[in-house]
Design an enzyme around this catalytic site. Sequence first.
Site, PDB file in Angstrom:
ATOM      1  N   ASP A 118      -2.553  -5.073   0.520  1.00 26.95           N
ATOM      2  CA  ASP A 118      -2.099  -6.371   1.047  1.00 26.95           C
ATOM      3  C   ASP A 118      -2.700  -6.722   2.401  1.00 26.95           C
ATOM      4  O   ASP A 118      -3.041  -7.883   2.658  1.00 26.95           O
ATOM      5  CB  ASP A 118      -0.571  -6.439   1.089  1.00 26.95           C
ATOM      6  N   MET A 165       0.823  -1.205   0.000  1.00 25.76           N
ATOM      7  CA  MET A 165       0.000   0.000   0.000  1.00 25.76           C
ATOM      8  C   MET A 165       0.863   1.264   0.000  1.00 25.76           C
ATOM      9  O   MET A 165       2.070   1.209   0.231  1.00 25.76           O
ATOM     10  CB  MET A 165      -0.927   0.002   1.216  1.00 25.76           C
ATOM     11  N   HIS A 166       0.229   2.385  -0.313  1.00 29.62           N
ATOM     12  CA  HIS A 166       0.767   3.744  -0.149  1.00 29.62           C
ATOM     13  C   HIS A 166       1.763   4.179  -1.215  1.00 29.62           C
ATOM     14  O   HIS A 166       2.143   5.357  -1.242  1.00 29.62           O
ATOM     15  CB  HIS A 166       1.449   3.925   1.217  1.00 29.62           C
TER      16      HIS A 166
END
Length: 490
Positions: free
Chosen positions: A239, A82-83
């Site tokens: 995830d 992520m991110h």
Amino acid sequence: MTSTYLGIDIGTSAVKAVVVDEAQALLASASVPLTTSRPHPLWSEQHPDQWWTATNQAVVTLRQSAPEAFARTAAIGLSGQMHGAVLLDAADRPLCPAILWNDGRAAAECEALQAAVPNLGHIAGVVAMPGLTAPKLLWLARHEPALFTQTAHILLPKDYVRLKLTGNHVTDPTDAAGTLLLDEASRDWSPELLNACGLTQAQMPRISDGTAPAGRLLPAIAAEWGLPVGTIVAGGAGDAAAGAVGIGAINCGDAFISLGTSAQIFVTTGSYRPYPETLIHSFAHTLPRTWFQMAALLNGASVVEWAARLTGQPDIPDLLARTEAAFTAPQRLLFLPYLAGERTPHNDPHARGVLFGLTPETSPTAVMQSVLEGVAYSLLEAHDCLTAAGTPVTHAAIIGGGARSLFWTRIIASTLGIPITRYTGSESGPAFGAARLARIAATGEAIDTICTKPPTLDVTEPDRRLHEVYRENSVRFRRLYRALREEFRA
């Protein structure tokens, strides 16, 4: 002939892919390693095309190991780290390497964003942190303005792979949540947060529930992979949420610990419950009308590999076995596991790893035990943050590569003082969860019918005697970080 489902997880250290049949049996798996670039202190980057290359390599492996099963793929699900900030130009070409979740360069931008939107934590579910997407975009606007002005589209890592598969700019609610640009309550992009970052809605991907079709396989890719044109690609999940789907953590109160490159304690909730004061992440789940609270740690099983390199012990399973054999009590040697900074509970990109209490007698097994315990102490702090946020965790599952170690699981159970369940195949949780989302997108089956809990491998009860010692040691652990906090910044 029965259908199969393909799950692809775009991780930080590897791209992992699995083929799952209608009985939810794992028929084939593949893993292709990835490399991370750190060109400057606090930086962490990967080029998006590395993910696409590794995805294709994983597919080749699956086709070779299970050709008939792979050919029956009815839908594809995606999971991913992520991110990550993936910036594309108008022709969908990456403008620069993706800035990853464990990049810490945007601390000043966090302060600026927090000042511009004081209620940010209640809109977006957490306060501004350098690893989240929005501060990194502000950093690029400030330091690479020419590049920023060329940005036509912003995607997350797994969604770049989706773009290659389908031609669509789409994300799911969990990855959208991790950008710090989502209104978590409404599960849509926040005009206020977009404006604060100099962005428009047109630059952001469409948001699709993870269980819904989010595109279909392009003809060229279908031909290359040997799959039917128009094969469904599901919305998928970040995830952490994909791991939740993989182990059936879909109901309010379901909790698990993830021990991958990073680590999390994840608890499913039935409503949006922000509590930014504790640095807990309150995010939209990939499932409809569902949210979660999560304590996010930047350092998980990756520190085990680091410790093995540090001590010159390349055989990690052997080192873990010897560490377990040598175990008599919790180590006095303390390890702060902040090799890549820390998020919950410190929000400190400058924090670094520390071994405290070394003596001439310190052995590789003592170092490894202190490393395992250091992550456990971090998880205990995270557990306490969740309790303060009104979400006490009294039992948890464990997934990810670190879950393969029963010894480490025992340490964590005793440190937290709670039972911990390992499930069969839980180390491949995110990719397996992505395959489950693919199936639901293709068949429309009920979520609770497909997202059941896998068979239990074992349940580890905490050792109450060890728990008391670990609780005492955790006070020293927390005190050590506080003593060094200003030194890290200096």
